[in-house]
Design an enzyme around this catalytic site. Structure first.
Site, PDB file in Angstrom:
ATOM      1  N   CYS A  52       1.145  -1.325   0.074  1.00 52.27           N
ATOM      2  CA  CYS A  52      -0.667  -0.518  -0.131  1.00 52.27           C
ATOM      3  C   CYS A  52       0.751   0.955   0.562  1.00 52.27           C
ATOM      4  O   CYS A  52       2.135   1.397   0.810  1.00 52.27           O
ATOM      5  CB  CYS A  52      -0.586   0.432   1.387  1.00 52.27           C
ATOM      6  SG  CYS A  52      -2.038   1.623   1.489  1.00 52.27           S
ATOM      7  N   ARG A  56       3.025   4.557   6.117  1.00 54.46           N
ATOM      8  CA  ARG A  56       3.330   3.779   7.322  1.00 54.46           C
ATOM      9  C   ARG A  56       4.166   2.352   6.929  1.00 54.46           C
ATOM     10  O   ARG A  56       4.055   1.895   8.059  1.00 54.46           O
ATOM     11  CB  ARG A  56       2.247   4.117   8.320  1.00 54.46           C
ATOM     12  CG  ARG A  56       2.443   4.952   9.054  1.00 54.46           C
ATOM     13  CD  ARG A  56       0.827   5.004   9.728  1.00 54.46           C
ATOM     14  NE  ARG A  56      -0.540   4.537   9.169  1.00 54.46           N
ATOM     15  CZ  ARG A  56      -1.538   4.310   9.063  1.00 54.46           C
ATOM     16  NH1 ARG A  56      -2.337   4.576  10.694  1.00 54.46           N
ATOM     17  NH2 ARG A  56      -2.581   4.361   8.998  1.00 54.46           N
ATOM     18  N   HIS A 108      -2.006  -4.417   5.160  1.00 49.44           N
ATOM     19  CA  HIS A 108      -2.057  -3.115   6.144  1.00 49.44           C
ATOM     20  C   HIS A 108      -3.155  -3.434   6.997  1.00 49.44           C
ATOM     21  O   HIS A 108      -4.442  -2.738   6.074  1.00 49.44           O
ATOM     22  CB  HIS A 108      -1.188  -3.042   5.937  1.00 49.44           C
ATOM     23  CG  HIS A 108      -1.615  -0.929   5.529  1.00 49.44           C
ATOM     24  ND1 HIS A 108      -2.084  -0.293   6.597  1.00 49.44           N
ATOM     25  CD2 HIS A 108      -1.287  -0.460   4.460  1.00 49.44           C
ATOM     26  CE1 HIS A 108      -2.646   0.577   5.521  1.00 49.44           C
ATOM     27  NE2 HIS A 108      -2.602   0.526   4.955  1.00 49.44           N
TER      28      HIS A 108
HETATM   29 CO    CO Z   1      -3.917   0.945   3.060  1.00 56.46          CO
END
Ligand code: CO
Length: 222
Positions: A52, A56, A108
Site C-alpha cells: 500500500c 507507514r 496492512h
Molecule cells: Co493502506
C-alpha cells in the site's frame, strides 16, 4: 504573517530531506566505502513487494532489506488490477528480467483505502480504484456479513483483499508460464500490523482457497 510562517515551515521540512540525504551518504560510505560503487553496478533483487502507498508501510524498513534487495510497487490498498499497465509492467519486468523468486502482496491493518471502500461515500476519481475492493466485499459478502464487530470485519477485509490480489497475480498468464517452467516465483500474501510492526504471512494456498481456480483461469502453456 501566518502565511509566512507556513512558507517557512514548508521550506524547512523540504530542506530537511537534503540534509538527511547528506548524512545518509556519509553514514553509508563510512560503513562501506564501496557501497554506492557496488549498487551502481546493477540490481539482483530476489523479491517483488506490492504494498500500500500508506506512508507507514516502508517495504525495506519492515523487512530489514537494503537497497538492491527488493523491487517495489505500491498503490492504494495494494491492488493487482489486470488493466493496470503500470503494475503489470513492474510484475513482468521483475519476473522475466530480474527473475525474482518471491512476489509479496502486503496489505496492512488500518488501511484507509479498505476502510473507505466499506463506506458508500462519493470521493470522485478514487471511487473507480476503490471499486476493486468493493468487488472483494461482494465476493466475500456472506463471510463479512457474519462478522458483527466492525473492527474485526474491517481486519478480515484487509486479509481477504490480500488473498484476492494473490489470486489476481495467479490469473496472469506470464506468471503461470514462469511458474510452470521454472517453479518460481512463489506468491505470498502478507498483512502488516501498523500497531506493533509485525508481519503475518496469510499462507495463501490458491488450490485450497479458490477451488476451481484452475478450471477457470489456467492458461495452457505450450
Ligand atoms: Co493502506
Amino acid at each position: 504573517m501566518q502565511n509566512e510562517d507556513l512558507q517557512e515551515s514548508m521550506r524547512k521540512s523540504y530542506d530537511r530531506l537534503f540534509i538527511n540525504n547528506e548524512k545518509w551518504i556519509e553514514a553509508r560510505t563510512k560503513e562501506d566505502p564501496e557501497y554506492f560503487h557496488k549498487l551502481a553496478k546493477g540490481q539482483t533483487p530476489q523479491y517483488l513487494f506490492i504494498g500500500c502507498s500508506d506512508s507507514r508501510v516502508p517495504a525495506n524498513e519492515i523487512t530489514g532489506t537494503d537497497a538492491g534487495e527488493m523491487f517495489v510497487h505500491r498503490n492504494i490498498a495494494n491492488l493487482v488490477v489486470n488493466t493496470d499497465v503500470n503494475m503489470l509492467s513492474v510484475v513482468q519486468y521483475s519476473v522475466e528480467v530480474l527473475n525474482v523468486k518471491h512476489i509479496i502482496v502486503c496489505g496492512h491493518y488500518g488501511c484507509g483505502g479498505i476502510r473507505e471502500a466499506m463506506q458508500n461515500r462519493s470521493n470522485g476519481l478514487i471511487d473507480k480504484w476503490l471499486r476493486n475492493i468493493k468487488d472483494v466485499i461482494r465476493l466475500h459478502k456472506d463471510e463479512l456479513d457474519h462478522i458483527h464487530d466492525d473492527d474485526l470485519r474491517y481486519r478480515r477485509l484487509v486479509e481477504l483483499n490480500v488473498k484476492e490480489q494473490v489470486m489476481n497475480l495467479m490469473k496472469t498468464s506470464f506468471i503461470q508460464k514462469n511458474i510452470s517452467e521454472y517453479e518460481f516465483p512463489q506468491i505470498h500474501g502478507w498483512v502488516y500490523d501498523i500497531s506493533n510492526g509485525k508481519i503475518v504471512d496469510l499462507e495463501v494456498n490458491i488450490e485450497d482457497e479458490f477451488p476451481g481456480y484452475g478450471d477457470v483461469y489456467k492458461i495452457d502453456i505450450d
